[in-house]
Design an enzyme around this catalytic site. Structure first.
Site, PDB file in Angstrom:
ATOM      1  N   CYS A 154      -3.964  -6.691   4.416  1.00 44.48           N
ATOM      2  CA  CYS A 154      -3.945  -6.443   2.972  1.00 44.48           C
ATOM      3  C   CYS A 154      -3.732  -7.765   2.237  1.00 44.48           C
ATOM      4  CB  CYS A 154      -2.841  -5.453   2.613  1.00 44.48           C
ATOM      5  SG  CYS A 154      -3.075  -3.871   3.419  1.00 44.48           S
ATOM      6  N   GLU A 196      11.033  -8.765  11.861  1.00 45.95           N
ATOM      7  CA  GLU A 196      12.185  -8.611  10.984  1.00 45.95           C
ATOM      8  C   GLU A 196      12.564  -7.144  10.770  1.00 45.95           C
ATOM      9  OE1 GLU A 196      12.152 -12.575   8.293  1.00 45.95           O
ATOM     10  OE2 GLU A 196      10.594 -11.133   7.820  1.00 45.95           O
ATOM     11  N   SER A 230       0.179   3.941   1.404  1.00 49.58           N
ATOM     12  CA  SER A 230       0.031   2.764   0.548  1.00 49.58           C
ATOM     13  C   SER A 230      -1.334   2.822  -0.126  1.00 49.58           C
ATOM     14  CB  SER A 230       0.161   1.503   1.401  1.00 49.58           C
ATOM     15  OG  SER A 230       1.466   1.439   1.925  1.00 49.58           O
ATOM     16  N   LEU A 231      -1.337   3.247  -1.369  1.00 52.28           N
ATOM     17  CA  LEU A 231      -2.605   3.515  -2.060  1.00 52.28           C
ATOM     18  C   LEU A 231      -3.113   2.264  -2.806  1.00 52.28           C
ATOM     19  CD1 LEU A 231      -4.580   5.837  -2.445  1.00 52.28           C
ATOM     20  CD2 LEU A 231      -3.279   6.570  -4.437  1.00 52.28           C
ATOM     21  N   HIS A 232      -2.361   1.776  -3.743  1.00 56.52           N
ATOM     22  CA  HIS A 232      -2.611   0.482  -4.407  1.00 56.52           C
ATOM     23  C   HIS A 232      -3.832   0.389  -5.306  1.00 56.52           C
ATOM     24  CE1 HIS A 232       0.555  -0.768  -1.823  1.00 56.52           C
ATOM     25  NE2 HIS A 232      -0.181  -0.820  -0.742  1.00 56.52           N
ATOM     26  N   GLY A 291       3.846  -4.695  10.199  1.00 57.46           N
ATOM     27  CA  GLY A 291       2.903  -3.943  11.027  1.00 57.46           C
ATOM     28  C   GLY A 291       2.478  -2.616  10.437  1.00 57.46           C
ATOM     29  N   GLU A 292       1.395  -2.094  11.001  1.00 54.86           N
ATOM     30  CA  GLU A 292       0.874  -0.787  10.600  1.00 54.86           C
ATOM     31  C   GLU A 292       1.272   0.205  11.699  1.00 54.86           C
ATOM     32  OE1 GLU A 292      -0.611   1.015   8.116  1.00 54.86           O
ATOM     33  OE2 GLU A 292      -0.375   2.522   9.676  1.00 54.86           O
ATOM     34  N   CYS A 319       0.044  -7.982  11.674  1.00 51.33           N
ATOM     35  CA  CYS A 319      -0.664  -6.752  11.324  1.00 51.33           C
ATOM     36  C   CYS A 319      -2.147  -7.080  11.213  1.00 51.33           C
ATOM     37  CB  CYS A 319      -0.163  -6.192   9.994  1.00 51.33           C
ATOM     38  SG  CYS A 319      -0.979  -4.637   9.552  1.00 51.33           S
ATOM     39  N   CYS A 373      10.052  -6.026   0.072  1.00 59.00           N
ATOM     40  CA  CYS A 373       8.792  -5.510   0.612  1.00 59.00           C
ATOM     41  C   CYS A 373       7.738  -6.595   0.660  1.00 59.00           C
ATOM     42  CB  CYS A 373       8.200  -4.458  -0.309  1.00 59.00           C
ATOM     43  SG  CYS A 373       9.155  -3.013  -0.423  1.00 59.00           S
ATOM     44  N   SER A 409       5.228   4.821   6.892  1.00 60.33           N
ATOM     45  CA  SER A 409       4.396   4.325   5.808  1.00 60.33           C
ATOM     46  C   SER A 409       3.102   3.798   6.405  1.00 60.33           C
ATOM     47  CB  SER A 409       5.138   3.196   5.081  1.00 60.33           C
ATOM     48  OG  SER A 409       4.308   2.592   4.116  1.00 60.33           O
TER      49      SER A 409
HETATM   50  N1  SAH Z   1       1.703  -1.112   7.129  1.00 62.95           N
HETATM   51  C1  SAH Z   1       2.387  -0.104   6.437  1.00 62.95           C
HETATM   52  C2  SAH Z   1       3.888  -0.303   6.402  1.00 62.95           C
HETATM   53  C3  SAH Z   1       4.392  -1.699   6.170  1.00 62.95           C
HETATM   54  S1  SAH Z   1       4.132  -2.391   4.580  1.00 62.95           S
HETATM   55  C4  SAH Z   1       1.829   0.072   5.032  1.00 62.95           C
HETATM   56  O1  SAH Z   1       1.049  -0.771   4.601  1.00 62.95           O
HETATM   57  O2  SAH Z   1       2.151   1.075   4.404  1.00 62.95           O
HETATM   58  C5  SAH Z   1       5.331  -1.515   3.596  1.00 62.95           C
HETATM   59  C6  SAH Z   1       5.027  -1.473   2.113  1.00 62.95           C
HETATM   60  O3  SAH Z   1       5.178  -2.765   1.522  1.00 62.95           O
HETATM   61  C7  SAH Z   1       3.600  -1.039   1.825  1.00 62.95           C
HETATM   62  O4  SAH Z   1       3.551  -0.092   0.803  1.00 62.95           O
HETATM   63  C8  SAH Z   1       2.980  -2.323   1.378  1.00 62.95           C
HETATM   64  O5  SAH Z   1       1.869  -2.079   0.589  1.00 62.95           O
HETATM   65  C9  SAH Z   1       4.107  -2.998   0.645  1.00 62.95           C
HETATM   66  N2  SAH Z   1       3.886  -4.421   0.448  1.00 62.95           N
HETATM   67  C10 SAH Z   1       3.237  -5.265   1.272  1.00 62.95           C
HETATM   68  N3  SAH Z   1       3.240  -6.512   0.767  1.00 62.95           N
HETATM   69  C11 SAH Z   1       3.918  -6.455  -0.407  1.00 62.95           C
HETATM   70  C12 SAH Z   1       4.274  -7.430  -1.386  1.00 62.95           C
HETATM   71  N4  SAH Z   1       3.971  -8.704  -1.234  1.00 62.95           N
HETATM   72  N5  SAH Z   1       4.986  -7.012  -2.447  1.00 62.95           N
HETATM   73  C13 SAH Z   1       5.350  -5.723  -2.581  1.00 62.95           C
HETATM   74  N6  SAH Z   1       5.041  -4.769  -1.692  1.00 62.95           N
HETATM   75  C14 SAH Z   1       4.332  -5.128  -0.614  1.00 62.95           C
HETATM   76 FE1  SF4 Z   2      -0.341  -4.402   7.369  1.00 61.77          FE
HETATM   77 FE2  SF4 Z   2       1.016  -2.799   5.684  1.00 61.77          FE
HETATM   78 FE3  SF4 Z   2       0.931  -5.463   5.294  1.00 61.77          FE
HETATM   79 FE4  SF4 Z   2      -1.262  -3.982   4.900  1.00 61.77          FE
HETATM   80  S1  SF4 Z   2       0.676  -3.863   3.756  1.00 61.77           S
HETATM   81  S2  SF4 Z   2      -1.158  -5.948   6.003  1.00 61.77           S
HETATM   82  S3  SF4 Z   2      -1.053  -2.468   6.519  1.00 61.77           S
HETATM   83  S4  SF4 Z   2       1.876  -4.424   7.012  1.00 61.77           S
END
Ligand code: SAH
Ligand code: SF4
Length: 385
Positions: free
Chosen positions: A116, A92, A222-224, A168-169, A112, A343, A200
């Site tokens: 996560c 997408e 992406s710290l979280h 994807g990463e 990916c 996102c 990202s």
């Molecule tokens: N793989 C990379 C880029 C794609 S994800 C990464 O993880 O940074 C892009 C962003 O969307 C990241 O910050 C990720 O943590 C966030 N994200 C993923 N799943 C989400 C969700 N369900 N709700 C809100 N943000 C989310």
């Molecule tokens: Fe992959 Fe980014 Fe989703 Fe984590 S948040 S699973 S690194 S796409």
């Protein structure tokens, strides 16, 4: 005979390609401009291109578009395309117009492998890396589609910013990513400034260092979570590259970055990582270490996650702790909700070729911080994936 995809080639590679065909390298620039700046893939329509080159390209090469499976338009102007990338995989791409810019969110992989816990792409598992051509084809399509639709003239751009925040990463598909970034930045291509192209990452430390050398663009991390125990659960890659190493890579990245800060993304999960104590721990982690900004992302739920979005007041309170400590903090607006374009909702359709889905389902549910603190349950230390 295989047909070469010219979208795989950045300008230096296209020059080498044309030279191999016995053509001068300036022809490659013309060809590149036809394809990327003008959105033309048909060699016959490239009227000022030498007939000899057009003849050599015919049947041997093409600018290969992605097949569109669906296009959805949100009431807020957001647009989402689902592209077929073969073998049952689809990715997408999301176009997000705002007052002063328009951002395209691009995918880098089908699925990916990072997995996560709060990400719908992660739950699907991993199928394969996208090629450079498949990454840039998303921009190629969206730019020219939106230009036509918005009635923009020559030299006007529909897309001002790119974020590698789709499926994807990106830093786990480094070799294909970098030529695509170069095409975005190339003045003969999309001419985007380094500050307006953001990669990202969930924290692939060695590749952050390589990106600094090869193609420094804006970086979002992406710290979280403010500590390793929690981040290990949310972002499994943290077990390999823990927070201290990740922040070290961010510090080094700033030496070459086009912006003088790193953006930290923080997905707000109800009862998991969203208390004022987490916010204070975050402040202690970064404040004296590196210039950064925070982007708080309200979690976008999907059924399999078992997680909930933090209530609005909690997100605001969390942001306030960061702001009071002098950290620039924004709360991401949710866009394209009605078309599942927000996102982490990008699911595409991915044939999982790993055992990620099985590992995910086996994973022990994340314990809400409140419950863990109250001693009602023990921390799931056995949550090894
Ligand atoms: N793989 C990379 C880029 C794609 S994800 C990464 O993880 O940074 C892009 C962003 O969307 C990241 O910050 C990720 O943590 C966030 N994200 C993923 N799943 C989400 C969700 N369900 N709700 C809100 N943000 C989310
Ligand atoms: Fe992959 Fe980014 Fe989703 Fe984590 S948040 S699973 S690194 S796409």
């Amino acid at each position: 005979m295989t047909i070469d995809n010219l979208l795989d080639l950045d300008l230096p590679a296209l020059k080498a390609y044309c030279e191999r065909l016995g053509e001068k390298s300036f022809r490659a620039t013309q060809l590149f401009r036809w394809i990327h700046q003008r959105g033309v893939g048909d060699f016959d329509a490239m009227t000022d291109l030498a007939r000899s080159l057009r003849a050599k390209l015919a049947g041997a090469a093409e600018a290969r578009p992605l097949r569109i499976l669906t296009e959805k338009a949100s009431t807020d102007g957001t647009r989402k395309w689902l592209f077929d990338v073969g073998a049952g995989d689809a990715v997408e791409t999301v176009f997000i117009p705002e007052d002063d810019r328009a951002t395209l969110c691009i995918s880098s992989q089908a699925g990916c492998a990072v997995g996560c816990r709060f990400c719908s792409t992660g739950h699907q598992g991993f199928s394969r890396n996208l090629s450079t051509g498949e990454i840039i084809a998303q921009l190629w399509h969206a730019e020219h589609r939106m230009r036509a639709e918005l009635g923009l003239g020559p030299g006007e751009r529909a897309i001002s910013n790119v974020v590698m925040m789709g499926m994807g990463e990106p830093l786990q598909n480094y070799a294909q990513l970098v030529p695509a970034l170069r095409m975005m930045l190339d003045d003969h291509g999309y001419g985007l400034s380094r500050r307006r192209v953001t990669v990202s990452t969930s924290g692939v430390v060695p590749m952050i260092d390589r990106l600094r050398e090869d193609c420094p663009v804006a970086l979002a991390v992406s710290l979280h979570a403010p500590d390793d125990a929690l981040r290990d659960m949310l972002v499994p890659l943290n077990k390999k590259y823990p927070i201290d190493e990740l922040l070290g890579a961010c510090e080094r990245y700033l030496e070459a970055a086009p912006r003088d800060f790193i953006t930290f993304e923080y997905c707000m999960l109800d009862g998991v990582n969203d208390t004022p104590a987490h916010a204070r721990a975050l402040v202690n982690l970064v404040r004296d270490r590196l210039p950064c900004k925070f982007n708080l992302i309200p979690f976008n739920p999907f059924p399999e996650s078992g997680l909930k979005r933090s209530p609005r007041e909690r997100v605001l309170a969390f942001g306030e702790v960061l702001i009071d400590a002098g950290l620039v903090t924004t709360i991401r607006k949710t866009r394209g909700d009605d078309i599942d374009a927000a996102c982490g909702q990008l699911a595409g359709e991915v044939q999982d070729r790993t055992d990620a889905q099985r590992r995910m389902t086996r994973a022990i549910p994340i314990v809400p911080a409140s419950a863990a603190q109250a001693g009602r349950t023990t921390a799931p230390s056995s949550n090894k994936q």
